[in-house]
Design a protein around this motif. Structure first.
Motif, PDB file in Angstrom:
ATOM      1  N   ARG A 254       0.831  -1.208   0.000  1.00  0.00           N
ATOM      2  CA  ARG A 254       0.000   0.000   0.000  1.00  0.00           C
ATOM      3  C   ARG A 254       0.859   1.249   0.000  1.00  0.00           C
ATOM      4  NH1 ARG A 254      -2.955  -2.347   4.929  1.00  0.00           N
ATOM      5  NH2 ARG A 254      -4.064  -4.074   3.959  1.00  0.00           N
ATOM      6  N   ILE A 257       2.175   1.804  -3.500  1.00  0.00           N
ATOM      7  CA  ILE A 257       1.146   2.379  -4.369  1.00  0.00           C
ATOM      8  C   ILE A 257       0.958   3.859  -4.043  1.00  0.00           C
ATOM      9  CG2 ILE A 257      -1.323   2.334  -4.925  1.00  0.00           C
ATOM     10  CD1 ILE A 257      -1.244  -0.700  -4.481  1.00  0.00           C
ATOM     11  N   ALA A 258       0.902   4.169  -2.751  1.00  0.00           N
ATOM     12  CA  ALA A 258       0.706   5.566  -2.344  1.00  0.00           C
ATOM     13  C   ALA A 258       1.852   6.453  -2.812  1.00  0.00           C
ATOM     14  CB  ALA A 258       0.563   5.644  -0.823  1.00  0.00           C
ATOM     15  N   ASN A 261       1.506   7.027  -6.544  1.00  0.00           N
ATOM     16  CA  ASN A 261       0.386   7.939  -6.768  1.00  0.00           C
ATOM     17  C   ASN A 261       0.778   9.371  -6.412  1.00  0.00           C
ATOM     18  OD1 ASN A 261      -1.427   6.016  -7.694  1.00  0.00           O
ATOM     19  ND2 ASN A 261      -2.249   5.578  -5.669  1.00  0.00           N
ATOM     20  N   GLU A 297      -6.460  -6.166  -2.564  1.00  0.00           N
ATOM     21  CA  GLU A 297      -5.811  -4.867  -2.411  1.00  0.00           C
ATOM     22  C   GLU A 297      -5.867  -4.076  -3.716  1.00  0.00           C
ATOM     23  OE1 GLU A 297      -4.432  -2.284   0.280  1.00  0.00           O
ATOM     24  OE2 GLU A 297      -4.846  -4.394   0.718  1.00  0.00           O
ATOM     25  N   LYS A 300      -9.229  -2.567  -4.088  1.00  0.00           N
ATOM     26  CA  LYS A 300      -9.422  -1.424  -3.184  1.00  0.00           C
ATOM     27  C   LYS A 300      -8.828  -0.146  -3.762  1.00  0.00           C
ATOM     28  CE  LYS A 300      -9.359  -4.118   1.113  1.00  0.00           C
ATOM     29  NZ  LYS A 300      -8.570  -4.392   2.361  1.00  0.00           N
ATOM     30  N   HIS A 301      -7.701  -0.298  -4.438  1.00  0.00           N
ATOM     31  CA  HIS A 301      -6.993   0.880  -4.956  1.00  0.00           C
ATOM     32  C   HIS A 301      -7.343   1.186  -6.412  1.00  0.00           C
ATOM     33  CE1 HIS A 301      -4.321   1.641  -1.512  1.00  0.00           C
ATOM     34  NE2 HIS A 301      -4.371   0.342  -1.324  1.00  0.00           N
ATOM     35  N   VAL A 303      -6.646  -0.515  -9.110  1.00  0.00           N
ATOM     36  CA  VAL A 303      -5.602  -0.868 -10.069  1.00  0.00           C
ATOM     37  C   VAL A 303      -5.801  -2.315 -10.511  1.00  0.00           C
ATOM     38  CG1 VAL A 303      -3.969   0.782  -9.096  1.00  0.00           C
ATOM     39  CG2 VAL A 303      -3.928  -1.591  -8.303  1.00  0.00           C
TER      40      VAL A 303
END
Length: 362
Positions: A254, A257-258, A261, A297, A300-301, A303
């Protein structure tokens, strides 16, 4: 000890060179490292902004010093790169002779070590080449290079005819470069952030990559100096995040990914490694690290879930022997996971408008 995430959060309160954009999103960060209780930050601005940027430097230093557990913060301001246009020109041209024919760069990243990121990057590169792409693979894990082992290579690379560029190794149709070819295998790399950034820059720009459709970059684990510099200073076409199914790995995924982003790099998707174990004797399936966490996951994001690879002895044996399974057993069930990944990555890349790499570390 403070973390990179805490440091970046503190810097969000500091305006960048334009006086409006938060510093982490401004493109001025060129290096961030934390050692014990001290934080080292490098900021790069254009020469015409140098004098006016001193208050920004001081504000960043104060913000970092205010973090709990931080005893000192050192913020360096450099003004070595030329003024940047407010809007990037369409289809920018790669800087440096080594990158001028590279069409797209993608990062293979993970939030933590030990999830099989390098094995995934190696098999992804081999699979893309087998599918007809012109592919290079750069091992950007300066502190723990694994590409020489994964491809069974040793020795130092040669220079090109003009003596200006390093010639990559070539195996299984993939052009290969790693810091592991340039230092002894048993020698530890004990460098600070600035030296690491210089090494990454040289491995990108000073290698004769030639005409490539895709340059795959095997990133070091985490969200540190290399990730931030690559994301902010190259037009990354996208990033593949590798994780295992258990919660501990997914937490770090996560963060990965953050981070991408935050620096506006497209996340091509999430790939689940060591997804399950198939017994070679009875064929029974055991989900040692749980199963399906990466897929959940990804949803949720928002992707793409790029598939899953098993925890398998043949993948381990072929990796240790310097022959990725996608190369030596492309029709095997184990290799299918990586060919599916390659096809999915190629599909996602067709959706991205960002093409040519631009590298401009100051």
């Amino acid at each position: 000890m403070a973390t990179n995430e805490q440091a970046l959060a503190a810097l969000n309160a500091v305006a960048g060179p334009d006086g409006r954009t938060p510093l982490p999103q401004s493109g001025a960060l060129s290096g961030l490292s934390i050692h014990d209780d001290k934080i080292y930050l490098s900021l790069s601005v254009s020469p015409d902004q140098a004098k006016a940027s001193e208050p920004m430097r001081l504000a960043a230093e104060q913000a970092l010093k205010a973090l709990p557990g931080v005893t000192a913060a050192f913020v360096a301001l450099t003004a070595e790169r030329p003024p940047q246009p407010e809007k990037p020109a369409p289809a920018p041209v790669a800087q440096g002779p080594g990158l001028d024919k590279v069409k797209k760069i993608i990062a293979v990243a993970s939030g933590k070590g030990g999830v099989g990121k390098s094995t995934t990057a190696a098999n992804l590169a081999v699979a893309l080449a087998a599918l007809g792409e012109k592919v290079g693979l750069l091992d950007a894990d300066i502190f723990g290079p694994s590409l020489p082992l994964l491809f069974g290579l040793s020795g130092k690379p040669k220079f090109s005819g003009e003596g200006k560029l390093l010639e990559p190794f070539v195996k299984y149709g993939v052009k290969l470069m790693s810091i592991g070819f340039l230092i002894p295998e048993d020698q530890a790399v004990v460098w600070r952030g600035a030296l690491v950034m210089t090494a990454v820059k040289q491995l990108l720009r000073d290698v004769n990559w030639g005409d490539l459709d895709i340059l795959v970059v095997d990133m070091p684990p985490g969200t540190g100096d290399v990730q931030l510099t690559m994301a902010q200073n190259t037009s990354l076409a996208g990033a593949v995040i590798v994780s295992t199914p258990q919660d501990m790995a997914l937490i770090d995924a996560r963060r990965g990914i953050a981070m991408f982003n935050q620096v506006k790099t497209p996340v091509l998707g999430l790939f689940e490694n060591m997804s399950y174990f198939l017994c070679p004797h009875c064929g029974g399936r055991t989900e040692i690290f749980a199963h399906g966490g990466a897929k959940d996951e990804a949803e949720k994001h928002g992707v793409r879930f790029l598939g899953a690879a098993p925890l398998d002895i043949q993948i381990r044996e072929t990796s240790d022997s310097g022959a990725p399974i996608a190369a030596v057993a492309p029709d095997s069930p184990q290799a299918k996971s990586y060919f599916d990944l390659a096809r999915a990555v190629r599909e996602e890349l067709t959706k991205q408008a960002r093409r040519a790499p631009v590298f401009s570390v100051g």
